[in-house]
Design an enzyme around this catalytic site. Sequence first.
Site, PDB file in Angstrom:
ATOM      1  N   LEU A  31       0.390  -4.622  -5.915  1.00 16.66           N
ATOM      2  CA  LEU A  31       0.215  -5.999  -6.397  1.00 16.66           C
ATOM      3  C   LEU A  31       0.583  -7.050  -5.353  1.00 16.66           C
ATOM      4  O   LEU A  31       1.533  -6.890  -4.591  1.00 16.66           O
ATOM      5  CB  LEU A  31       1.046  -6.214  -7.676  1.00 16.66           C
ATOM      6  CG  LEU A  31       0.695  -5.287  -8.842  1.00 16.66           C
ATOM      7  CD1 LEU A  31       1.538  -5.643 -10.058  1.00 16.66           C
ATOM      8  CD2 LEU A  31      -0.784  -5.346  -9.196  1.00 16.66           C
ATOM      9  N   HIS A  87      -3.393 -10.741  -7.452  1.00 17.03           N
ATOM     10  CA  HIS A  87      -3.206 -10.182  -8.805  1.00 17.03           C
ATOM     11  C   HIS A  87      -2.347 -11.125  -9.650  1.00 17.03           C
ATOM     12  O   HIS A  87      -2.621 -11.339 -10.831  1.00 17.03           O
ATOM     13  CB  HIS A  87      -2.485  -8.826  -8.741  1.00 17.03           C
ATOM     14  CG  HIS A  87      -3.223  -7.766  -7.975  1.00 17.03           C
ATOM     15  ND1 HIS A  87      -2.771  -7.257  -6.782  1.00 17.03           N
ATOM     16  CD2 HIS A  87      -4.386  -7.110  -8.242  1.00 17.03           C
ATOM     17  CE1 HIS A  87      -3.600  -6.319  -6.354  1.00 17.03           C
ATOM     18  NE2 HIS A  87      -4.596  -6.209  -7.210  1.00 17.03           N
ATOM     19  N   GLY A 138     -11.126 -11.114 -10.295  1.00 17.39           N
ATOM     20  CA  GLY A 138     -11.114 -12.006  -9.142  1.00 17.39           C
ATOM     21  C   GLY A 138     -12.470 -12.168  -8.464  1.00 17.39           C
ATOM     22  O   GLY A 138     -13.233 -11.211  -8.361  1.00 17.39           O
ATOM     23  N   GLU A 139     -12.715 -13.380  -7.971  1.00 17.89           N
ATOM     24  CA  GLU A 139     -13.945 -13.644  -7.210  1.00 17.89           C
ATOM     25  C   GLU A 139     -13.914 -12.966  -5.838  1.00 17.89           C
ATOM     26  O   GLU A 139     -14.931 -12.876  -5.170  1.00 17.89           O
ATOM     27  CB  GLU A 139     -14.121 -15.156  -7.030  1.00 17.89           C
ATOM     28  CG  GLU A 139     -14.496 -15.854  -8.314  1.00 17.89           C
ATOM     29  CD  GLU A 139     -14.653 -17.357  -8.156  1.00 17.89           C
ATOM     30  OE1 GLU A 139     -14.371 -17.889  -7.055  1.00 17.89           O
ATOM     31  OE2 GLU A 139     -15.050 -17.998  -9.137  1.00 17.89           O
ATOM     32  N   LYS A 140     -12.742 -12.512  -5.438  1.00 20.37           N
ATOM     33  CA  LYS A 140     -12.627 -11.783  -4.166  1.00 20.37           C
ATOM     34  C   LYS A 140     -13.624 -10.613  -4.165  1.00 20.37           C
ATOM     35  O   LYS A 140     -14.255 -10.313  -3.162  1.00 20.37           O
ATOM     36  CB  LYS A 140     -11.185 -11.285  -4.021  1.00 20.37           C
ATOM     37  CG  LYS A 140     -10.966 -10.098  -3.138  1.00 20.37           C
ATOM     38  CD  LYS A 140     -10.980 -10.491  -1.691  1.00 20.37           C
ATOM     39  CE  LYS A 140     -10.568  -9.387  -0.754  1.00 20.37           C
ATOM     40  NZ  LYS A 140     -11.227  -8.112  -0.917  1.00 20.37           N
ATOM     41  N   ASP A 141     -13.753  -9.968  -5.321  1.00 15.99           N
ATOM     42  CA  ASP A 141     -14.714  -8.861  -5.469  1.00 15.99           C
ATOM     43  C   ASP A 141     -15.882  -9.387  -6.305  1.00 15.99           C
ATOM     44  O   ASP A 141     -16.029  -9.033  -7.480  1.00 15.99           O
ATOM     45  CB  ASP A 141     -14.030  -7.685  -6.155  1.00 15.99           C
ATOM     46  CG  ASP A 141     -12.805  -7.241  -5.386  1.00 15.99           C
ATOM     47  OD1 ASP A 141     -12.965  -6.531  -4.394  1.00 15.99           O
ATOM     48  OD2 ASP A 141     -11.680  -7.641  -5.756  1.00 15.99           O
ATOM     49  N   LEU A 143      -6.101 -12.126   0.212  1.00 14.69           N
ATOM     50  CA  LEU A 143      -5.102 -11.104  -0.077  1.00 14.69           C
ATOM     51  C   LEU A 143      -5.788  -9.862  -0.633  1.00 14.69           C
ATOM     52  O   LEU A 143      -6.740  -9.963  -1.410  1.00 14.69           O
ATOM     53  CB  LEU A 143      -4.071 -11.643  -1.064  1.00 14.69           C
ATOM     54  CG  LEU A 143      -3.270 -12.829  -0.535  1.00 14.69           C
ATOM     55  CD1 LEU A 143      -2.227 -13.263  -1.547  1.00 14.69           C
ATOM     56  CD2 LEU A 143      -2.588 -12.519   0.794  1.00 14.69           C
ATOM     57  N   SER A 144      -5.323  -8.717  -0.190  1.00 13.53           N
ATOM     58  CA  SER A 144      -5.900  -7.443  -0.630  1.00 13.53           C
ATOM     59  C   SER A 144      -4.846  -6.364  -0.475  1.00 13.53           C
ATOM     60  O   SER A 144      -4.058  -6.401   0.482  1.00 13.53           O
ATOM     61  CB  SER A 144      -7.122  -7.119   0.241  1.00 13.53           C
ATOM     62  OG  SER A 144      -7.438  -5.750   0.115  1.00 13.53           O
ATOM     63  N   ARG A 164      -5.292  -3.551   0.530  1.00  8.83           N
ATOM     64  CA  ARG A 164      -5.578  -2.802   1.753  1.00  8.83           C
ATOM     65  C   ARG A 164      -5.029  -3.475   3.009  1.00  8.83           C
ATOM     66  O   ARG A 164      -5.015  -2.846   4.077  1.00  8.83           O
ATOM     67  CB  ARG A 164      -7.091  -2.644   1.934  1.00  8.83           C
ATOM     68  CG  ARG A 164      -7.741  -1.741   0.915  1.00  8.83           C
ATOM     69  CD  ARG A 164      -9.241  -1.724   1.168  1.00  8.83           C
ATOM     70  NE  ARG A 164      -9.974  -1.169   0.053  1.00  8.83           N
ATOM     71  CZ  ARG A 164     -10.240   0.124  -0.109  1.00  8.83           C
ATOM     72  NH1 ARG A 164      -9.829   0.981   0.780  1.00  8.83           N
ATOM     73  NH2 ARG A 164     -10.914   0.531  -1.163  1.00  8.83           N
TER      74      ARG A 164
HETATM   75  P1  AMP Z   1      -7.691  -4.321  -7.319  1.00  7.77           P
HETATM   76  O1  AMP Z   1      -6.262  -3.966  -7.619  1.00  7.77           O
HETATM   77  O2  AMP Z   1      -7.959  -4.476  -5.865  1.00  7.77           O
HETATM   78  O3  AMP Z   1      -8.667  -3.433  -8.038  1.00  7.77           O
HETATM   79  O4  AMP Z   1      -7.910  -5.773  -7.927  1.00  7.77           O
HETATM   80  C1  AMP Z   1      -7.642  -6.065  -9.265  1.00  7.77           C
HETATM   81  C2  AMP Z   1      -8.179  -7.441  -9.574  1.00  7.77           C
HETATM   82  O5  AMP Z   1      -7.556  -8.408  -8.721  1.00  7.77           O
HETATM   83  C3  AMP Z   1      -9.687  -7.561  -9.332  1.00  7.77           C
HETATM   84  O6  AMP Z   1     -10.262  -8.323 -10.377  1.00  7.77           O
HETATM   85  C4  AMP Z   1      -9.759  -8.284  -8.007  1.00  7.77           C
HETATM   86  O7  AMP Z   1     -10.935  -9.032  -7.832  1.00  7.77           O
HETATM   87  C5  AMP Z   1      -8.555  -9.189  -8.103  1.00  7.77           C
HETATM   88  N1  AMP Z   1      -8.129  -9.620  -6.766  1.00  7.77           N
HETATM   89  C6  AMP Z   1      -7.883  -8.831  -5.696  1.00  7.77           C
HETATM   90  N2  AMP Z   1      -7.562  -9.583  -4.615  1.00  7.77           N
HETATM   91  C7  AMP Z   1      -7.618 -10.876  -5.019  1.00  7.77           C
HETATM   92  C8  AMP Z   1      -7.408 -12.142  -4.369  1.00  7.77           C
HETATM   93  N3  AMP Z   1      -7.067 -12.212  -3.086  1.00  7.77           N
HETATM   94  N4  AMP Z   1      -7.553 -13.264  -5.099  1.00  7.77           N
HETATM   95  C9  AMP Z   1      -7.907 -13.200  -6.427  1.00  7.77           C
HETATM   96  N5  AMP Z   1      -8.115 -12.041  -7.076  1.00  7.77           N
HETATM   97  C10 AMP Z   1      -7.981 -10.901  -6.397  1.00  7.77           C
END
Ligand code: AMP
Length: 270
Positions: free
Chosen positions: A29, A33, A143-146, A179-180, A182
């Site tokens: 996280l 998130h 998130g719009e990131k994905d 933010l990611s 990864r």
């Molecule tokens: P993940 O844990 O990477 O599967 O992400 C879970 C949720 O968080 C997904 O809806 C992503 O799009 C969102 N998310 C990931 N990184 C970001 C970010 N930098 N800003 C906003 N939302 C994010």
Amino acid sequence: MKVLKKIDVLIKAISNIPNLGFVPTMGGLHKGHISLIKESQKKCKKTLVSIYINPKQFNNKKDFISYPRNIEIDLKILKRLKVDYVFIPVADEIKNINVTNKITLKNSEKILCAKFRKGHFEGVLDIMDRFIKLINPKYVFMGEKDFQQLFLVKNYIKKKYKTLTYSCKTIRDKNKVALSSRNILLSKKDLNKVGIISAKLIKIKSNINKKYLNQNYLSSLKKELINKFGITIEYLEVRNEHDLKLMNTQKKYRIFISYYINKVRLIDNF
Ligand code: AMP
């Protein structure tokens, strides 16, 4: 905060909550998130966060194995945020949730990441189908990131469930890096490069008139980024937000990029 691992315990805990917000995550996280969680807490009476690294959405086993895992820190963060429920299921139980149809993408949807990660979005839609069926939230926060994931999930859920998908802006660090989870796989030097690339694309988006963002421009930009930063670009495309079709007369568009920097695959959109 209730930490729930078994499906029957989850069902008992949440079955009478009419205004439940759901934030699906794969853990690791970060502030991206957290922004989704805060949005859910603003909009909904109770919030449930799931942490599940869904094996079905990894088209590459090595990527699944090296995906960052940090459940203890995640739980501390969620407790601090006063999240009501955390769902941490195991794959064996997920398998038993009864969903009827097998998920396939239309040819027109096999673009951007779907073109390069075979089976990825089928895996994402499959887990979202199971989660929404099980949890039946009022809202799911994504998130719009994905962006392509958000687009496909939103359309899928809309057809099948009453749950509404709420999209949340991409959160970036001060150097403009999205933010990611990864990002911890990157060296400081590479993170710095990612920041410069992101800042450049943000500037292009805000300064360049759409009509100049044509194929020639994108091809030369691609070459420039490859030569300057030593990255491998999977795609660099301009598509409209509404249906993800290649740039047309729609007003709202985004620049989509996916690239490898030292074996780590990153995606972003601007
Ligand atoms: P993940 O844990 O990477 O599967 O992400 C879970 C949720 O968080 C997904 O809806 C992503 O799009 C969102 N998310 C990931 N990184 C970001 C970010 N930098 N800003 C906003 N939302 C994010």
